[in-house]
Design a protein around this motif. Structure first.
Motif, short mmCIF file in Angstrom:
data_model
loop_
_atom_site.label_atom_id
_atom_site.label_comp_id
_atom_site.label_asym_id
_atom_site.label_seq_id
_atom_site.Cartn_x
_atom_site.Cartn_y
_atom_site.Cartn_z
N UNK A 193 -2.80 -33.24 40.85
CA UNK A 193 -3.12 -32.71 42.47
C UNK A 193 -4.75 -33.68 42.13
N UNK A 194 -5.95 -32.59 41.48
CA UNK A 194 -7.41 -32.29 41.88
C UNK A 194 -7.10 -33.56 41.17
N UNK A 195 -7.05 -34.74 40.25
CA UNK A 195 -7.51 -36.32 40.29
C UNK A 195 -6.83 -36.79 40.93
N UNK A 196 -6.38 -36.74 41.80
CA UNK A 196 -6.55 -37.74 43.03
C UNK A 196 -7.58 -38.71 43.82
N UNK A 197 -8.32 -37.53 43.81
CA UNK A 197 -9.56 -37.70 44.20
C UNK A 197 -11.05 -37.79 43.89
N UNK A 198 -11.00 -37.26 42.26
CA UNK A 198 -11.90 -37.56 41.18
C UNK A 198 -12.31 -39.08 40.87
N UNK A 199 -13.66 -39.02 40.45
CA UNK A 199 -14.11 -40.32 40.33
C UNK A 199 -13.15 -40.71 38.48
N UNK A 200 -13.68 -41.95 38.71
CA UNK A 200 -13.40 -42.82 37.11
C UNK A 200 -13.82 -42.13 35.81
N UNK A 201 -15.19 -41.02 36.63
CA UNK A 201 -15.65 -40.70 35.17
C UNK A 201 -15.10 -39.43 34.78
N UNK A 202 -14.66 -38.83 35.58
CA UNK A 202 -13.95 -37.55 35.52
C UNK A 202 -12.67 -37.49 34.79
N UNK A 203 -11.93 -38.40 35.73
CA UNK A 203 -10.62 -38.74 35.21
C UNK A 203 -10.41 -38.60 33.52
N UNK A 204 -11.66 -39.75 32.82
CA UNK A 204 -11.71 -40.01 31.51
C UNK A 204 -11.87 -39.47 30.99
N UNK A 205 -12.82 -38.11 31.61
CA UNK A 205 -13.02 -36.90 30.57
C UNK A 205 -12.06 -35.88 30.16
N UNK A 206 -11.43 -36.42 31.17
CA UNK A 206 -9.60 -35.61 31.34
C UNK A 206 -8.87 -36.03 29.87
N UNK A 207 -8.70 -37.55 30.70
CA UNK A 207 -7.51 -37.51 29.39
C UNK A 207 -8.34 -38.18 28.15
N UNK A 208 -9.35 -38.62 28.37
CA UNK A 208 -10.09 -38.74 27.03
C UNK A 208 -9.86 -37.47 25.80
N UNK A 209 -9.32 -36.27 26.36
CA UNK A 209 -9.24 -35.12 25.72
C UNK A 209 -7.82 -34.89 25.65
N UNK A 210 -6.92 -35.92 25.70
CA UNK A 210 -5.57 -35.35 26.11
C UNK A 210 -5.17 -36.40 25.15
N UNK A 211 -3.63 -36.26 24.31
CA UNK A 211 -2.83 -36.93 23.65
C UNK A 211 -2.55 -38.12 24.49
N UNK A 212 -2.39 -39.73 24.05
CA UNK A 212 -2.22 -40.45 24.31
C UNK A 212 -0.85 -40.46 25.61
N UNK A 213 0.47 -39.95 24.91
CA UNK A 213 1.51 -38.90 25.55
C UNK A 213 1.61 -38.09 27.18
N UNK A 214 0.40 -37.29 26.28
CA UNK A 214 0.47 -36.43 27.23
C UNK A 214 -0.58 -37.08 29.09
N UNK A 215 -1.01 -38.61 28.55
CA UNK A 215 -2.07 -38.98 29.38
C UNK A 215 -1.63 -39.99 30.36
#
Length: 334
Positions: free
Chosen positions: A262-284
């Motif tokens: 939900x939080x990432x629905x309106x987030x910037x690409x930078x924020x999304x990259x920070x989040x997904x970059x700290x997850x496993x590939x499968x989780x992302x």
């Protein structure tokens, strides 16, 4: 052509001299009534004396330079610079024309001053007076002054900054006179708006953690609702980009996947990259699928989810598991 031109006539002549492309861009920033009046004035201009056109262009350039100087260093700074180019009499005329139409920000003359010097002027004043001054100067200056005040004074000043709404020009003038005899008077006759929760948030975001904690702890005793509002604004969801990878990973362990999507629905690409970059590939990949198949959601739902994540971040900071670097601190984020 008559000797004394009106402001409207000067504006029309200036726009004609600037050409249609530049003039059309300027018109985009004017309201319909202003465009109508200027268009009519331009249409009424026939032959323009080249000397008059040159004089108006020079006048505009002088006013623009003066305005830039005022914005960058205050009226005193503008006078000092302009006098070197145009002399005292011409500078006085330029400044008078500007201040007659522009509202000069209160305490303009001390903008850019060394915070330690300002502290010497105001540290013995009443907390309300200090708060009034701090809401008008730059947050960086204000944060350094607030940090240097006695702990028992800090919370009093912070609270008064947060609840301040409107201050009469008479009071502002009186405080200005005490602080700086030659400071410019408030140009507007209406009440000046300053202060409020965002004002103290801007300052607290730049003070050291010790000062922030002292202020919020003392405010909590008197006004817990105010403290809650301040905390909500101090670290917003987009600020996650300021956290280290380790801190982001700690946060993700305590956040529900649905809230994250939900939080990432309106987030910037930078924020999304920070989040997904700290997850496993499968989780992302799973997170991206959740976002894609979630469909339309209310913006309030997104904001609530973002706030829940921010609350997790604040709790981790308060427990000492992560550190959010702030102005005046040398600690790194862990």
């Amino acid at each position: 052509m008559k000797d004394e031109l009106t402001g409207k006539e000067k504006a029309a002549i200036l726009l004609i001299s600037l050409g249609p492309d530049v003039s059309s861009d300027i018109f985009k920033h004017l309201d319909d009534e202003e465009v109508e009046k200027l268009t009519l004035e331009i249409a009424n201009q026939n032959k323009i004396d080249p000397e008059v056109k040159k004089k108006i262009q020079e006048e505009f350039l002088q006013l623009q330079k003066a305005n830039d100087y005022i914005n960058s260093g205050g009226i005193s700074y503008a006078k000092k610079i302009l006098e070197k180019s145009f002399g005292k009499d011409k500078t006085k005329s330029i400044i008078n024309r500007l201040t007659a139409t522009l509202q000069v920000r209160p305490f303009d003359s001390i903008r850019g001053s060394d915070p330690s010097q300002l502290l010497n002027f105001i540290q013995g004043e009443h907390p309300q007076t200090i708060a009034l001054i701090l809401v008008y100067i730059e947050p960086t200056q204000a944060s350094q002054i607030l940090s240097a005040l006695a702990p028992e004074v800090q919370s009093e000043v912070a609270k008064r900054m947060a609840v301040m709404d409107r201050t009469s020009p008479e009071i502002i003038k009186e405080v200005e006179a005490v602080l700086e005899k030659k400071v410019s008077s408030v140009a507007a006759n209406e009440y000046a708006s300053a202060g409020g929760v965002q004002s103290i948030v801007d300052v607290l975001n730049q003070v050291d953690r010790g000062t922030e904690k002292n202020i919020l702890d003392k405010l909590e005793e008197d006004d817990p609702e105010l403290v809650e509002e301040i905390k909500k604004r101090m670290f917003v969801f987009e600020d996650v980009v300021l956290l280290s990878d380790r801190a982001v990973q700690l946060v993700l362990r305590q956040v529900e996947t649905h809230d994250l999507a939900l939080a990432l629905k309106t987030a910037s690409d930078e924020v999304e990259n920070i989040i997904t970059g700290n997850m496993s590939q499968r989780a992302a990949e799973m997170l991206e699928e959740d976002i894609e198949f979630m469909g339309p959601v209310r913006i309030r739902e997104v904001e609530d989810a973002q706030q829940r994540i921010v609350n997790v971040i604040r709790e981790l900071e308060e427990s000492g598991e992560i550190v959010i670097a702030r102005g005046g601190e040398s600690e790194v984020i862990v």
